[in-house]
Design a protein around this motif. Structure first.
Motif, PDB file in Angstrom:
ATOM      1  N   SER A 224       2.823   8.200  -5.756  1.00  0.00           N
ATOM      2  CA  SER A 224       1.875   8.138  -4.635  1.00  0.00           C
ATOM      3  C   SER A 224       0.963   6.921  -4.785  1.00  0.00           C
ATOM      4  N   ASP A 225       0.584   6.612  -6.030  1.00  0.00           N
ATOM      5  CA  ASP A 225      -0.226   5.411  -6.272  1.00  0.00           C
ATOM      6  C   ASP A 225       0.564   4.162  -5.905  1.00  0.00           C
ATOM      7  N   LEU A 226       1.836   4.158  -6.292  1.00  0.00           N
ATOM      8  CA  LEU A 226       2.695   3.012  -5.976  1.00  0.00           C
ATOM      9  C   LEU A 226       2.845   2.854  -4.462  1.00  0.00           C
ATOM     10  N   SER A 227       3.052   3.957  -3.781  1.00  0.00           N
ATOM     11  CA  SER A 227       3.215   3.929  -2.332  1.00  0.00           C
ATOM     12  C   SER A 227       1.973   3.376  -1.645  1.00  0.00           C
ATOM     13  N   ALA A 228       0.802   3.778  -2.144  1.00  0.00           N
ATOM     14  CA  ALA A 228      -0.454   3.304  -1.555  1.00  0.00           C
ATOM     15  C   ALA A 228      -0.629   1.801  -1.768  1.00  0.00           C
ATOM     16  N   LEU A 229      -0.270   1.329  -2.951  1.00  0.00           N
ATOM     17  CA  LEU A 229      -0.383  -0.101  -3.248  1.00  0.00           C
ATOM     18  C   LEU A 229       0.584  -0.917  -2.391  1.00  0.00           C
ATOM     19  N   GLU A 230       1.799  -0.416  -2.259  1.00  0.00           N
ATOM     20  CA  GLU A 230       2.803  -1.126  -1.455  1.00  0.00           C
ATOM     21  C   GLU A 230       2.415  -1.143   0.024  1.00  0.00           C
ATOM     22  N   SER A 231       1.832  -0.060   0.487  1.00  0.00           N
ATOM     23  CA  SER A 231       1.381   0.008   1.879  1.00  0.00           C
ATOM     24  C   SER A 231       0.277  -1.012   2.131  1.00  0.00           C
ATOM     25  N   GLN A 232      -0.636  -1.108   1.169  1.00  0.00           N
ATOM     26  CA  GLN A 232      -1.721  -2.081   1.312  1.00  0.00           C
ATOM     27  C   GLN A 232      -1.186  -3.511   1.272  1.00  0.00           C
ATOM     28  N   LEU A 233      -0.216  -3.751   0.395  1.00  0.00           N
ATOM     29  CA  LEU A 233       0.418  -5.075   0.328  1.00  0.00           C
ATOM     30  C   LEU A 233       1.059  -5.432   1.673  1.00  0.00           C
ATOM     31  N   HIS A 234       1.719  -4.464   2.271  1.00  0.00           N
ATOM     32  CA  HIS A 234       2.364  -4.695   3.570  1.00  0.00           C
ATOM     33  C   HIS A 234       1.319  -5.094   4.621  1.00  0.00           C
ATOM     34  N   GLN A 235       0.169  -4.427   4.580  1.00  0.00           N
ATOM     35  CA  GLN A 235      -0.895  -4.754   5.536  1.00  0.00           C
ATOM     36  C   GLN A 235      -1.418  -6.169   5.302  1.00  0.00           C
ATOM     37  N   TYR A 236      -1.597  -6.526   4.029  1.00  0.00           N
ATOM     38  CA  TYR A 236      -2.056  -7.884   3.723  1.00  0.00           C
ATOM     39  C   TYR A 236      -1.063  -8.921   4.240  1.00  0.00           C
TER      40      TYR A 236
END
Length: 361
Positions: free
Chosen positions: A343-355
């Motif tokens: 879940s932590d990984l998913s949140a980080l990847e989601s934020q990266l996608h937004q950036y």
């Protein structure tokens, strides 16, 4: 704050004879009954739950091996939880393998804590904490284990000045007392300001005046983290250009290399309630770079979180490319950890996608 000097008292100090060893059980190495004249000893206080203690263990093992003919290192388990059994501590020691190759013992009924840590006034410093006993059986130095290299090198070469060490420690005790009183004074001052119907900028000006009064009375407090924190935080409300310049000087300080932490703390505390300029966020990102560089053991600290926060501040500073780069590092560090949270990984990847999306747009 005039009474601080009167309270700078400890039961024992550097140059005093070392207390006895009070051991419930030896977990590793030949039991040591007393200190042998002509040999140097390092008493290292640690606990199984203490991450900084664990981070220091490989280094202590390296020192034990390097100076095996002249120095004995003894790790004493203290402050364990009531539910932690001797068997569990033994299992931990066994699991450390060659990362913990020195003598290891368990405190006997808190007697090591009472007769060493408390008696020498070290309770507030916590653990890990190292006591060095010189060849004459006297306490020669007390401090964090990351400072042992220089100390032991000088002691072995018979170049350690125990009288200077005593003077330095007394000065440190005095400074800590002054910091404690200054902290209380500033918190009380802030409490009184909150009663007034004035704006944040005016409160910051009055706080800065109070800080200057304290430093004028006690100049030795000038380069402490406490004073720098309050000055930097106050300047954020008064003049962010001055705050930025002051923050840069904090990061370059030779007197206190940990001032980066006070910048991070101040910005974390204020980023949601105060409109900060891009250069302030860039300063915060630089502070995180220094914090990551200073990490002793990356396996024991959340480096991924540091990079994540750094990426956020780069983003707020409108430096999109560095935000993406820092976020990628956050993800990479997380993936290198054992049993990381998906879940932590998913949140980080989601934020990266937004950036990335906003970077393109």
């Amino acid at each position: 704050m005039a009474h601080a000097q009167d309270t700078a008292q400890v039961s024992f100090n550097i140059a005093d004879p070392a207390p006895s060893l009070y051991v419930q059980e030896w977990l590793k190495g030949t039991p040591i009954q007393q200190f042998e004249k002509g040999r140097i000893y390092v008493i290292e206080f640690w606990a199984t739950w203490c991450k900084p203690c664990i981070a220091a263990m490989p280094h202590l093992s390296a020192l034990a091996s390097k100076y095996k003919n002249k120095i004995t290192i003894i790790g004493v388990s203290v402050y364990e939880t009531k539910n932690t059994s001797t068997k569990e501590i033994q299992a931990f020691v066994n699991s450390m393998g060659d990362k913990m190759t020195y003598h290891v013992a368990i405190d006997s009924n808190n007697q090591m804590v009472d007769n060493w840590i408390h008696a020498f006034g070290e309770k507030s410093n916590g653990i890990p904490r190292s006591f060095v006993v010189n060849a004459e059986g006297r306490i020669a130095w007390i401090g964090h284990p990351n400072g042992l290299d220089a100390i032991l090198t000088k002691m072995i070469a018979d170049k350690w000045n125990i009288n200077k060490a005593l003077k330095d420690r007394n000065n440190e005790i005095q400074l800590n007392l002054l910091k404690s009183e200054a902290s209380y004074s500033l918190l009380n001052h802030r409490y009184e300001l909150d009663k007034l119907k004035i704006g944040d900028a005016e409160k910051a000006i009055l706080t800065l005046n109070k800080v200057n009064e304290i430093v004028k009375e006690e100049p030795n407090l000038k380069n402490t983290g406490l004073i720098n924190f309050y000055i930097f935080k106050s300047l954020l409300y008064i003049d962010q250009k001055k705050a930025h310049d002051y923050g840069k000087s904090m990061l370059k300080s030779n007197d206190n290399k940990y001032l980066y932490y006070d910048i991070i703390e101040a910005l974390t505390y204020k980023e949601d309630s105060l409109k900060l300029q891009p250069e302030i966020y860039l300063l915060g990102a630089e502070a995180y770079q220094i914090e990551i560089k200073n990490v002793d053991d990356a396996t024991l600290e959340d480096i991924s979180q540091y990079y994540k926060n750094m990426a956020k501040w780069y983003w707020k500073a409108n430096n999109r490319s560095k935000a993406v780069k820092a976020q990628k590092k956050s993800i990479k560090v997380l993936k290198n950890r054992q049993n990381y949270s998906t879940s932590d990984l998913s949140a980080l990847e989601s934020q990266l996608h937004q950036y990335k999306q906003k970077e393109v747009n």
